[in-house]
Design a protein around this motif. Structure first.
Motif, PDB file in Angstrom:
ATOM      1  N   LEU A  74      28.168  37.371  34.281  1.00  0.00           N
ATOM      2  CA  LEU A  74      27.883  35.970  34.428  1.00  0.00           C
ATOM      3  C   LEU A  74      26.692  35.559  33.758  1.00  0.00           C
ATOM      4  CD1 LEU A  74      29.683  35.381  37.784  1.00  0.00           C
ATOM      5  CD2 LEU A  74      30.723  35.561  35.616  1.00  0.00           C
ATOM      6  N   GLU A  75      26.620  35.082  32.679  1.00  0.00           N
ATOM      7  CA  GLU A  75      25.376  34.807  31.944  1.00  0.00           C
ATOM      8  C   GLU A  75      24.552  33.605  32.593  1.00  0.00           C
ATOM      9  OE1 GLU A  75      23.600  34.953  27.444  1.00  0.00           O
ATOM     10  OE2 GLU A  75      25.702  34.721  27.761  1.00  0.00           O
ATOM     11  N   HIS A  76      23.631  33.541  32.681  1.00  0.00           N
ATOM     12  CA  HIS A  76      22.708  32.070  32.795  1.00  0.00           C
ATOM     13  C   HIS A  76      21.226  32.647  32.342  1.00  0.00           C
ATOM     14  CE1 HIS A  76      20.288  33.912  36.259  1.00  0.00           C
ATOM     15  NE2 HIS A  76      21.493  34.240  37.028  1.00  0.00           N
ATOM     16  N   PRO A  77      20.509  31.385  32.055  1.00  0.00           N
ATOM     17  CA  PRO A  77      19.259  31.413  31.609  1.00  0.00           C
ATOM     18  C   PRO A  77      18.477  32.298  31.923  1.00  0.00           C
ATOM     19  CG  PRO A  77      19.883  28.941  31.691  1.00  0.00           C
ATOM     20  CD  PRO A  77      20.956  29.913  32.704  1.00  0.00           C
ATOM     21  N   ALA A  78      18.511  32.722  33.347  1.00  0.00           N
ATOM     22  CA  ALA A  78      17.321  33.622  33.719  1.00  0.00           C
ATOM     23  C   ALA A  78      17.679  35.151  33.759  1.00  0.00           C
ATOM     24  CB  ALA A  78      16.777  33.290  35.168  1.00  0.00           C
ATOM     25  N   GLY A  79      18.917  35.532  33.142  1.00  0.00           N
ATOM     26  CA  GLY A  79      19.378  36.658  32.962  1.00  0.00           C
ATOM     27  C   GLY A  79      20.817  36.905  33.386  1.00  0.00           C
ATOM     28  N   GLY A  80      21.463  36.229  34.359  1.00  0.00           N
ATOM     29  CA  GLY A  80      22.760  36.720  34.572  1.00  0.00           C
ATOM     30  C   GLY A  80      23.009  37.602  35.691  1.00  0.00           C
ATOM     31  N   GLU A  81      24.382  37.838  36.152  1.00  0.00           N
ATOM     32  CA  GLU A  81      24.421  38.676  37.213  1.00  0.00           C
ATOM     33  C   GLU A  81      25.660  39.440  37.167  1.00  0.00           C
ATOM     34  OE1 GLU A  81      22.730  39.130  40.138  1.00  0.00           O
ATOM     35  OE2 GLU A  81      21.319  37.338  39.604  1.00  0.00           O
ATOM     36  N   TRP A  82      25.859  40.782  37.549  1.00  0.00           N
ATOM     37  CA  TRP A  82      27.053  41.653  37.451  1.00  0.00           C
ATOM     38  C   TRP A  82      27.756  41.294  38.530  1.00  0.00           C
ATOM     39  CZ3 TRP A  82      27.825  44.367  33.072  1.00  0.00           C
ATOM     40  CH2 TRP A  82      26.749  44.737  32.365  1.00  0.00           C
ATOM     41  N   VAL A  83      29.159  41.390  38.299  1.00  0.00           N
ATOM     42  CA  VAL A  83      30.203  41.327  39.262  1.00  0.00           C
ATOM     43  C   VAL A  83      30.923  42.926  39.398  1.00  0.00           C
ATOM     44  CG1 VAL A  83      32.473  40.243  39.673  1.00  0.00           C
ATOM     45  CG2 VAL A  83      30.600  38.872  38.467  1.00  0.00           C
ATOM     46  N   GLU A  84      30.537  43.308  40.571  1.00  0.00           N
ATOM     47  CA  GLU A  84      30.730  44.660  40.938  1.00  0.00           C
ATOM     48  C   GLU A  84      32.226  45.063  41.636  1.00  0.00           C
ATOM     49  OE1 GLU A  84      27.600  46.505  42.324  1.00  0.00           O
ATOM     50  OE2 GLU A  84      26.233  46.365  40.557  1.00  0.00           O
ATOM     51  N   ASP A  85      32.520  43.851  42.826  1.00  0.00           N
ATOM     52  CA  ASP A  85      33.825  44.122  43.662  1.00  0.00           C
ATOM     53  C   ASP A  85      34.954  43.982  42.640  1.00  0.00           C
ATOM     54  OD1 ASP A  85      34.871  43.816  46.211  1.00  0.00           O
ATOM     55  OD2 ASP A  85      35.881  42.331  45.089  1.00  0.00           O
ATOM     56  N   PRO A  86      35.728  45.122  42.779  1.00  0.00           N
ATOM     57  CA  PRO A  86      36.964  45.134  41.765  1.00  0.00           C
ATOM     58  C   PRO A  86      37.963  43.949  42.059  1.00  0.00           C
ATOM     59  CG  PRO A  86      36.552  47.370  43.055  1.00  0.00           C
ATOM     60  CD  PRO A  86      35.593  46.470  43.510  1.00  0.00           C
ATOM     61  N   SER A  87      37.918  43.400  43.310  1.00  0.00           N
ATOM     62  CA  SER A  87      39.010  42.349  43.146  1.00  0.00           C
ATOM     63  C   SER A  87      38.200  40.958  42.512  1.00  0.00           C
ATOM     64  CB  SER A  87      39.281  41.948  44.842  1.00  0.00           C
ATOM     65  OG  SER A  87      38.004  41.677  45.271  1.00  0.00           O
ATOM     66  N   ALA A  88      37.049  40.778  42.518  1.00  0.00           N
ATOM     67  CA  ALA A  88      36.250  39.889  41.693  1.00  0.00           C
ATOM     68  C   ALA A  88      36.416  39.954  40.509  1.00  0.00           C
ATOM     69  CB  ALA A  88      34.766  39.650  42.255  1.00  0.00           C
ATOM     70  N   VAL A  89      36.252  41.101  39.923  1.00  0.00           N
ATOM     71  CA  VAL A  89      36.380  41.612  38.381  1.00  0.00           C
ATOM     72  C   VAL A  89      37.630  41.231  38.050  1.00  0.00           C
ATOM     73  CG1 VAL A  89      36.470  43.531  36.754  1.00  0.00           C
ATOM     74  CG2 VAL A  89      34.765  43.359  38.436  1.00  0.00           C
ATOM     75  N   ALA A  90      38.666  41.646  38.810  1.00  0.00           N
ATOM     76  CA  ALA A  90      40.192  41.012  38.607  1.00  0.00           C
ATOM     77  C   ALA A  90      40.374  39.697  38.454  1.00  0.00           C
ATOM     78  CB  ALA A  90      41.042  41.702  39.425  1.00  0.00           C
ATOM     79  N   ASP A  91      39.604  38.885  39.412  1.00  0.00           N
ATOM     80  CA  ASP A  91      39.602  37.367  39.457  1.00  0.00           C
ATOM     81  C   ASP A  91      39.320  36.904  38.021  1.00  0.00           C
ATOM     82  OD1 ASP A  91      41.045  37.219  41.828  1.00  0.00           O
ATOM     83  OD2 ASP A  91      39.147  37.051  42.706  1.00  0.00           O
ATOM     84  N   PHE A  92      38.013  37.171  37.704  1.00  0.00           N
ATOM     85  CA  PHE A  92      37.388  36.956  36.359  1.00  0.00           C
ATOM     86  C   PHE A  92      38.268  37.352  35.104  1.00  0.00           C
ATOM     87  CE2 PHE A  92      33.443  36.302  38.884  1.00  0.00           C
ATOM     88  CZ  PHE A  92      33.153  35.051  38.700  1.00  0.00           C
ATOM     89  N   GLN A  93      39.001  38.195  35.279  1.00  0.00           N
ATOM     90  CA  GLN A  93      40.003  38.645  34.066  1.00  0.00           C
ATOM     91  C   GLN A  93      40.979  37.694  34.314  1.00  0.00           C
ATOM     92  OE1 GLN A  93      40.199  42.853  35.384  1.00  0.00           O
ATOM     93  NE2 GLN A  93      39.808  43.435  33.141  1.00  0.00           N
ATOM     94  N   GLY A  94      41.584  37.219  35.258  1.00  0.00           N
ATOM     95  CA  GLY A  94      42.753  36.174  35.179  1.00  0.00           C
ATOM     96  C   GLY A  94      41.996  34.938  34.881  1.00  0.00           C
ATOM     97  N   VAL A  95      40.850  34.632  34.846  1.00  0.00           N
ATOM     98  CA  VAL A  95      40.243  33.222  34.552  1.00  0.00           C
ATOM     99  C   VAL A  95      40.439  33.385  33.030  1.00  0.00           C
ATOM    100  CG1 VAL A  95      38.163  31.909  34.101  1.00  0.00           C
ATOM    101  CG2 VAL A  95      38.670  32.803  36.682  1.00  0.00           C
ATOM    102  N   PHE A  96      39.754  34.361  32.532  1.00  0.00           N
ATOM    103  CA  PHE A  96      39.667  34.545  30.963  1.00  0.00           C
ATOM    104  C   PHE A  96      41.138  34.669  30.316  1.00  0.00           C
ATOM    105  CE2 PHE A  96      39.844  36.858  26.972  1.00  0.00           C
ATOM    106  CZ  PHE A  96      38.746  36.210  26.074  1.00  0.00           C
TER     107      PHE A  96
END
Length: 285
Positions: A238-260
């Motif tokens: 998840l990109e933001h101006p200060a550098g962004g954050e990684w999503v590591e939880d598998p269920s959260a990764v699946a959620d963001f894949q669903g968003v895409f």
């Protein structure tokens, strides 16, 4: 299509995966590893996910603590040696936020990149002039680092060409192609560049039209990397101006894949997107 070669970052992730699987098979908790290695839970997480390497001495201690058999120990030590093979990094990487440097390294090892961008042209699709305007306007980028940041962005675009190119699927909001970053000439060049890249067989560009209302998430960019080896899970950043954050939880990764997947379904098709970009280009004055 040939698979991309494994780089040092991926080798660290493979070693981390081996160590995590070994720990879980032995029913050893993260807390027990923390106590044995005298480190934090964040450190354990980082070397198990391959974000950082593990020291050789700690690896030896951990393998003994986890009762690794001779074959597993030999494999782990070989993987550790492979992960040390780091080539000279381009100078421009030092201009990037630390977490985004990790993203750039992983991007070079990925086979597929998916980007949802409600604010800007995605980095892999930017012209140098457009990128320069973006970085000059970014208060988190030091003036001395603007040209290095532009070089980093344009250099990454080499991934889109060659015998084994990165497969890029980019979706952006319609406002992105209408907002005049840098004025008419900068945007004319940028829109022409988008049309050129849209013709690449490994590049898919879609526009989310403004007349359908909100879709997915409008809170910021989502970057998803997928890898040739099916055992390597997708990475979400998840990109933001200060550098962004990684999503590591598998269920959260699946959620963001669903968003895409949701924004892909709601967006214009690739051919409709080309028509819209061409129309916006014709209206520039």
């Amino acid at each position: 299509m040939a698979a991309r070669q494994s780089g040092p970052t991926k080798r660290k992730r493979r070693l981390g995966q081996l160590l995590r699987e070994l720990r879980e098979s032995q029913k050893v908790t993260v807390e027990a590893v923390m106590e044995r290695l005298h480190c934090s839970d964040a450190t354990v997480s980082r070397f198990e996910t391959g974000k950082v390497g593990i020291k050789h001495s700690d690896l030896e201690i951990l393998l003994a603590f986890l009762n690794a058999d001779d074959d597993t120990r030999r494999l782990a030590l070989e993987m550790w040696e492979d992960a040390r093979e780091t080539g000279k990094q381009p100078e421009y990487l030092n201009a990037l936020p630390r977490k985004f440097r990790a993203y750039v390294k992983l991007e070079a090892e990925a086979s597929v990149s998916k980007a949802w961008q409600p604010l800007l042209i995605p980095g892999l699709l930017q012209t140098a002039a457009y990128s320069r305007v973006v970085h000059e306007a970014d208060r988190f980028v030091l003036p001395a680092n603007v040209e290095k940041s532009v070089a980093a962005r344009t250099s990454r675009q080499r991934l889109l060409i060659g015998p084994d190119p990165l497969q890029l699927h980019a979706v952006m909001d319609e406002a992105v192609i209408r907002r005049r970053y840098g004025g008419v000439e900068v945007m004319r060049e940028q829109l022409l560049h988008l049309l050129e890249l849209a013709a690449y067989p490994n590049v898919t560009i879609q526009i989310m039209p403004m007349n359908i209302g909100p879709a997915g998430t409008m809170s910021g960019p989502i970057l998803i990397l997928e890898f040739p080896d099916p055992e390597d899970p997708p990475n979400v950043y998840l990109e933001h101006p200060a550098g962004g954050e990684w999503v590591e939880d598998p269920s959260a990764v699946a959620d963001f894949q669903g968003v895409f997947d949701g924004v892909v379904s709601a967006a214009l098709s690739a051919s409709e997107t080309v028509e819209l970009i061409s129309a916006v280009l014709a209206d520039l004055d």
